[in-house]
Design a protein around this motif. Structure first.
Motif, PDB file in Angstrom:
ATOM      1  N   ALA A 480      20.913  53.778  -1.060  1.00 43.86           N
ATOM      2  CA  ALA A 480      19.845  53.981  -0.953  1.00 43.86           C
ATOM      3  C   ALA A 480      19.409  53.591   0.572  1.00 43.86           C
ATOM      4  CB  ALA A 480      18.657  53.197  -1.727  1.00 43.86           C
ATOM      5  N   ALA A 481      19.901  52.475   1.256  1.00 47.16           N
ATOM      6  CA  ALA A 481      19.677  51.930   2.500  1.00 47.16           C
ATOM      7  C   ALA A 481      20.128  53.048   3.585  1.00 47.16           C
ATOM      8  CB  ALA A 481      20.356  50.775   2.648  1.00 47.16           C
ATOM      9  N   ILE A 482      21.568  53.484   3.109  1.00 42.24           N
ATOM     10  CA  ILE A 482      21.970  54.914   4.007  1.00 42.24           C
ATOM     11  C   ILE A 482      21.582  56.031   3.920  1.00 42.24           C
ATOM     12  CG2 ILE A 482      24.404  55.649   4.765  1.00 42.24           C
ATOM     13  CD1 ILE A 482      25.524  52.814   3.879  1.00 42.24           C
ATOM     14  N   GLY A 483      21.132  56.555   2.567  1.00 45.79           N
ATOM     15  CA  GLY A 483      20.772  57.864   2.525  1.00 45.79           C
ATOM     16  C   GLY A 483      19.466  58.136   2.213  1.00 45.79           C
ATOM     17  N   GLU A 484      18.423  57.380   2.091  1.00 45.92           N
ATOM     18  CA  GLU A 484      17.123  57.495   1.768  1.00 45.92           C
ATOM     19  C   GLU A 484      16.218  57.027   2.767  1.00 45.92           C
ATOM     20  OE1 GLU A 484      15.963  55.819  -1.942  1.00 45.92           O
ATOM     21  OE2 GLU A 484      17.451  56.738  -3.068  1.00 45.92           O
ATOM     22  N   VAL A 485      14.990  57.685   2.804  1.00 43.48           N
ATOM     23  CA  VAL A 485      13.742  57.444   3.883  1.00 43.48           C
ATOM     24  C   VAL A 485      12.932  56.238   3.134  1.00 43.48           C
ATOM     25  CG1 VAL A 485      11.952  58.036   5.347  1.00 43.48           C
ATOM     26  CG2 VAL A 485      14.068  59.625   4.914  1.00 43.48           C
ATOM     27  N   PRO A 486      12.659  55.130   3.597  1.00 45.62           N
ATOM     28  CA  PRO A 486      12.135  54.229   3.111  1.00 45.62           C
ATOM     29  C   PRO A 486      10.588  54.655   2.862  1.00 45.62           C
ATOM     30  CG  PRO A 486      13.193  52.989   4.886  1.00 45.62           C
ATOM     31  CD  PRO A 486      13.351  54.711   4.903  1.00 45.62           C
ATOM     32  N   PRO A 487       9.908  54.252   1.815  1.00 43.97           N
ATOM     33  CA  PRO A 487       8.696  54.932   1.503  1.00 43.97           C
ATOM     34  C   PRO A 487       7.450  54.421   2.565  1.00 43.97           C
ATOM     35  CG  PRO A 487       9.302  53.856  -0.446  1.00 43.97           C
ATOM     36  CD  PRO A 487      10.448  53.472   0.662  1.00 43.97           C
ATOM     37  N   SER A 488       7.527  53.593   3.161  1.00 43.87           N
ATOM     38  CA  SER A 488       6.446  53.290   4.371  1.00 43.87           C
ATOM     39  C   SER A 488       6.727  54.371   5.654  1.00 43.87           C
ATOM     40  CB  SER A 488       6.847  51.800   4.452  1.00 43.87           C
ATOM     41  OG  SER A 488       8.010  51.551   4.974  1.00 43.87           O
ATOM     42  N   VAL A 489       8.044  54.564   5.732  1.00 44.06           N
ATOM     43  CA  VAL A 489       8.243  55.457   6.625  1.00 44.06           C
ATOM     44  C   VAL A 489       7.784  56.656   6.445  1.00 44.06           C
ATOM     45  CG1 VAL A 489      10.270  56.502   8.220  1.00 44.06           C
ATOM     46  CG2 VAL A 489      10.234  54.122   7.669  1.00 44.06           C
ATOM     47  N   ARG A 490       7.927  57.352   5.186  1.00 44.68           N
ATOM     48  CA  ARG A 490       7.547  58.623   4.736  1.00 44.68           C
ATOM     49  C   ARG A 490       6.195  58.474   4.917  1.00 44.68           C
ATOM     50  NH1 ARG A 490      10.961  57.846   0.393  1.00 44.68           N
ATOM     51  NH2 ARG A 490       9.378  57.581  -0.975  1.00 44.68           N
ATOM     52  N   HIS A 491       5.507  57.668   4.331  1.00 45.35           N
ATOM     53  CA  HIS A 491       3.901  57.576   4.508  1.00 45.35           C
ATOM     54  C   HIS A 491       3.455  57.776   5.933  1.00 45.35           C
ATOM     55  CE1 HIS A 491      -0.090  56.225   3.857  1.00 45.35           C
ATOM     56  NE2 HIS A 491      -0.002  55.089   4.432  1.00 45.35           N
ATOM     57  N   ILE A 492       3.892  57.050   6.545  1.00 43.82           N
ATOM     58  CA  ILE A 492       3.597  57.049   8.051  1.00 43.82           C
ATOM     59  C   ILE A 492       3.656  58.290   8.942  1.00 43.82           C
ATOM     60  CG2 ILE A 492       4.012  56.116  10.418  1.00 43.82           C
ATOM     61  CD1 ILE A 492       4.241  53.147   9.082  1.00 43.82           C
ATOM     62  N   VAL A 493       4.941  58.879   8.667  1.00 46.54           N
ATOM     63  CA  VAL A 493       5.040  60.094   9.310  1.00 46.54           C
ATOM     64  C   VAL A 493       4.398  61.333   8.565  1.00 46.54           C
ATOM     65  CG1 VAL A 493       7.014  62.029   9.576  1.00 46.54           C
ATOM     66  CG2 VAL A 493       7.607  59.559   9.701  1.00 46.54           C
ATOM     67  N   ARG A 494       4.501  61.254   7.316  1.00 44.21           N
ATOM     68  CA  ARG A 494       3.497  62.013   6.621  1.00 44.21           C
ATOM     69  C   ARG A 494       1.947  62.117   7.159  1.00 44.21           C
ATOM     70  NH1 ARG A 494       5.669  61.344   0.804  1.00 44.21           N
ATOM     71  NH2 ARG A 494       7.622  62.340   0.804  1.00 44.21           N
ATOM     72  N   ARG A 495       1.421  61.058   7.210  1.00 44.47           N
ATOM     73  CA  ARG A 495       0.123  61.047   7.704  1.00 44.47           C
ATOM     74  C   ARG A 495      -0.069  61.544   9.233  1.00 44.47           C
ATOM     75  NH1 ARG A 495      -1.708  55.117   7.256  1.00 44.47           N
ATOM     76  NH2 ARG A 495      -0.431  54.474   8.726  1.00 44.47           N
ATOM     77  N   ARG A 496       0.896  61.378  10.047  1.00 39.59           N
ATOM     78  CA  ARG A 496       0.909  61.671  11.401  1.00 39.59           C
ATOM     79  C   ARG A 496       1.118  63.179  11.490  1.00 39.59           C
ATOM     80  NH1 ARG A 496      -0.410  58.905  16.234  1.00 39.59           N
ATOM     81  NH2 ARG A 496       0.436  60.118  17.813  1.00 39.59           N
ATOM     82  N   VAL A 497       1.900  63.646  10.597  1.00 40.71           N
ATOM     83  CA  VAL A 497       2.143  65.059  10.557  1.00 40.71           C
ATOM     84  C   VAL A 497       0.773  65.839  10.018  1.00 40.71           C
ATOM     85  CG1 VAL A 497       3.442  67.128   9.561  1.00 40.71           C
ATOM     86  CG2 VAL A 497       4.472  65.048  10.687  1.00 40.71           C
ATOM     87  N   ALA A 498       0.150  65.242   9.160  1.00 41.52           N
ATOM     88  CA  ALA A 498      -0.997  65.739   8.583  1.00 41.52           C
ATOM     89  C   ALA A 498      -1.994  65.842   9.519  1.00 41.52           C
ATOM     90  CB  ALA A 498      -1.499  64.933   7.258  1.00 41.52           C
ATOM     91  N   ARG A 499      -2.070  65.263  10.802  1.00 38.61           N
ATOM     92  CA  ARG A 499      -3.097  65.562  11.512  1.00 38.61           C
ATOM     93  C   ARG A 499      -2.904  66.582  12.751  1.00 38.61           C
ATOM     94  NH1 ARG A 499      -5.256  59.457  13.265  1.00 38.61           N
ATOM     95  NH2 ARG A 499      -5.560  58.656  11.180  1.00 38.61           N
ATOM     96  N   LEU A 500      -1.708  67.214  12.516  1.00 36.39           N
ATOM     97  CA  LEU A 500      -1.657  68.503  13.267  1.00 36.39           C
ATOM     98  C   LEU A 500      -2.198  69.705  12.704  1.00 36.39           C
ATOM     99  CD1 LEU A 500       2.200  67.734  14.260  1.00 36.39           C
ATOM    100  CD2 LEU A 500       0.134  67.011  15.432  1.00 36.39           C
ATOM    101  N   SER A 501      -2.243  70.734  13.239  1.00 41.57           N
ATOM    102  CA  SER A 501      -2.867  72.053  12.801  1.00 41.57           C
ATOM    103  C   SER A 501      -1.684  72.483  11.767  1.00 41.57           C
ATOM    104  CB  SER A 501      -2.665  72.969  13.872  1.00 41.57           C
ATOM    105  OG  SER A 501      -1.501  73.487  14.406  1.00 41.57           O
TER     106      SER A 501
END
Length: 660
Positions: A480-501
């Motif tokens: 998981a550490a090598i192949g997955e994205v940590p949930p907290s990182v997914r959460h932050i990136v999605r929140r940032r992207v959601a603010r774009l058009s």
């Protein structure tokens, strides 16, 4: 939580505790928030300590409400000695209480704790519920309120906070989780853990969340909006930077205003470094004041300076200029009340300079302005004013910012501050050896050298990513550490992207399918967007810090971090993937070969999808364009916007990277 009777407060009193008995019996809906200070009655706390804790609690609550855009004045609150009961009206959105308030409250509590001793520091438990309540002549009562207090007293919640290094533990009722958290586009449900609550006559299920463990708290994460990474007990790999900042502090202590500018990508540890310096200087007798520049629109002008002054006035009451300082110390005071606003603003800046001079003469003063890239005009104007007003005072000011997010106002302020010869400290990723030390400090299990090397490559030495990968490794193992994205990182990136058009989000999802590196020509062919619209979307993503421009390539862009691209690629809609597939659906590598083998003389476009070919200089990139000029005629600031060179014909892509 104290159950003693207490006074209740509200700015607008009409219809609160008063009214007829018949009216008081009518139930009304409220969002219910209850907070309690951990260890308030500890015998090591004196009465004076408890007063300071209470003042810090209410200051942190009001500041957090302001940052989260929740009106404190519209809420009712009841003091509970070691905590508070807060009731929000039904028209107030409940999402803000889980999406924005925890993060803002963590920031406010850290700001208080940095400037106070152990007995005066604050750690909180917070419970959230909603339901029907009743008022009478003595206060308020309801089964919903009783449940909120039972949740706050839950043993698992107390254990979670006691076992964490953070300052806040949140518990929500099952109703609040199901109706608010589960339907939020911002909240990460995987960050909540179900627990059983048995307190007195109450037996129920609730959900516990530790914001600082799951990316809502003090993390300066890539793509995060003003969520800084606060100091850890140890700071690895920054010895040289610490030495440089301590040397600058020595210059300031000798009686000369000194400025240090700490820069780097999100999550690189700017705030952690400033915090480490602050701890060392506090041990040497310095006075420390910290202000965070909030990203959220609508925050009061000059907010970080208000935080700095409010943290200082408890220890150093202003003997003079209290009236002039009021706009930064009193939420109800405004510059317009003085009549002549420009004159009042000048008097305010002068008064701040005189007050800080007086504080610095008692003890050398360290001021930290965190996330200066979010600063408004008043913050920057006061900063440049103070740099001149405090030139002969023992004041050391550290400002942190992201160099990829410098706008016109900050660029102008930095140019003005250049005359003061600031110390520039640019942070880069930790090397593999330091990543190894950090991973082994965070993980209980033994780690193979090749695993550590793989994590170092994947995180590029970003301390925030290393910590989140370490947590993932502990729970999911090396795979998981090598192949997955940590949930907290997914959460932050999605929140940032959601603010774009919506268009910018679509472009990023298509780009993520291409790979971390991609050319604009391939992306244009895949999306089918008008060129000007596409460039505007890319411009937005660049300014958001999600993309960067490689220095060695033209008409090419890159995701700012591999994990940002991985997050987007795993959530890309099917249409983004289908855009690369011809109707016959050949293998992916066949598509890649088709793309790479395209030449300008071939009649097929530079992707497997059929698309009309544009003529040079028409309806897209013009035949000639000055380097650095956007299609709308705007010129990028500080290299943060794409500078696309002249294109005279539809160039064949030189290949794209479809790996992570």
């Amino acid at each position: 939580m104290s159950s003693a009777p207490s006074w209740c407060h509200r700015c607008h009193v009409d219809g609160f505790w008063g009214g007829t008995v018949e009216r008081s019996r009518a139930a009304v809906h409220r969002t219910i928030l209850v907070v309690d200070v951990e260890g308030f009655g500890d015998r090591r706390r004196t009465n004076v300590d408890q007063l300071t804790v209470r003042a810090g609690l209410y200051r942190a609550l009001q500041q957090a409400f302001r940052v989260a855009d929740i009106s404190w004045a519209a809420c009712e609150y009841e003091d509970r000695g070691d905590g508070a009961l807060i009731l929000a009206p039904p028209e107030m959105t409940k999402g803000a209480f889980v999406e924005d308030l925890p993060r803002a409250l963590v920031d406010a509590l850290h700001a208080h704790n940095r400037t106070h001793g152990a007995e005066e520091q604050v750690r909180l438990r917070m419970a959230l519920h909603a339901g029907e309540i009743n008022y009478d002549d003595h206060g308020v009562t309801a089964a919903a309120i009783n449940l909120a207090f039972r949740l706050l007293d839950a043993a698992p919640l107390k254990t979670e906070l006691a076992g964490s290094s953070g300052v806040l533990a949140v518990i929500t009722s099952s109703w609040f989780f199901e109706e608010v958290v589960r339907h939020s586009r911002v909240c990460d449900m995987t960050a909540y853990r179900s627990i059983s609550v048995t307190v007195k006559e109450t037996a129920t299920t609730a959900w516990v969340h530790l914001p600082e463990r799951h990316g809502d708290g003090p993390h300066d994460a890539p793509g995060s909006e003003g969520c800084p990474e606060y100091p850890e007990p140890t700071l690895l790999g920054r010895d040289q930077e610490l030495v440089r900042l301590r040397r600058a502090a020595s210059t300031a202590r000798a009686g000369r205003f000194t400025l240090a500018l700490v820069t780097g990508e999100p999550g690189i540890g700017k705030s952690a470094l400033a915090g480490a310096v602050g701890r060392q200087l506090a041990a040497d007798g310095w006075t420390i004041a910290w202000g965070n520049c909030p990203e959220r629109e609508g925050s009061p002008a000059g907010q970080p300076w208000a935080e700095i002054l409010q943290a200082l006035v408890d220890r150093f009451p202003p003997r003079h200029h209290a009236v002039e300082l009021a706009p930064l110390l009193d939420d109800h005071a405004t510059l317009s009340a003085a009549g002549d606003v420009p004159a009042a603003r000048f008097r305010l800046r002068t008064a701040v300079g005189l007050y800080l001079s007086a504080v610095a003469r008692a003890n050398p003063l360290l001021i930290v302005l965190d996330d200066l890239h979010h600063a408004d005009g008043e913050v920057l104007a006061l900063l440049t004013h103070l740099a001149g007003a405090l030139v002969s005072e023992p004041v050391f000011l550290i400002a942190t910012y992201r160099p990829t997010e410098v706008d016109e106002h900050l660029a102008e302020a930095l140019a003005t501050l250049a005359r003061h010869q600031p110390e520039h400290v640019d942070l880069t990723g930790l090397d593999t050896e330091v990543v190894s030390d950090l991973m082994r400090a965070l993980c209980a299990r033994p780690l193979a050298d090749d695993t550590v090397a793989a994590i170092a490559r994947r995180t590029e030495g970003n301390p925030f990513f290393v910590r989140e990968i370490a947590r993932l490794l502990e729970t999911g193992g090396e795979h998981a550490a090598i192949g997955e994205v940590p949930p907290s990182v997914r959460h932050i990136v999605r929140r940032r992207v959601a603010r774009l058009s919506a268009s910018a989000q679509t472009v990023l999802h298509h780009a993520a399918v291409i790979g971390r590196d991609f050319t604009i020509d391939v992306l244009a062919a895949v999306t089918g967007m008008d060129d000007d619209v596409l460039i505007e979307c890319l411009d937005t993503a660049l300014r958001a810090g999600l993309l960067v421009e490689p220095q060695t390539a033209t008409r090419a862009l890159r995701f700012a971090h591999a994990l940002v691209r991985e997050t987007l690629s795993t959530t890309s809609p099917s249409c983004a993937v289908a855009a690369f597939m011809p109707r016959s659906a050949p293998p992916w590598n066949a598509c890649a070969r088709t793309t790479r083998s395209h030449s300008p003389t071939t009649s097929t476009p530079p992707t497997p999808r059929t698309r009309p070919r544009r003529r040079p200089g028409t309806c897209g990139w013009p035949r000639s364009r000055p380097s650095g000029v956007m299609p709308t005629g705007r010129r990028p600031v500080s290299g943060n916007r794409p500078s696309f060179p002249t294109r005279t014909h539809p160039e064949a892509p030189s290949g794209t990277d479809s790996s992570s």
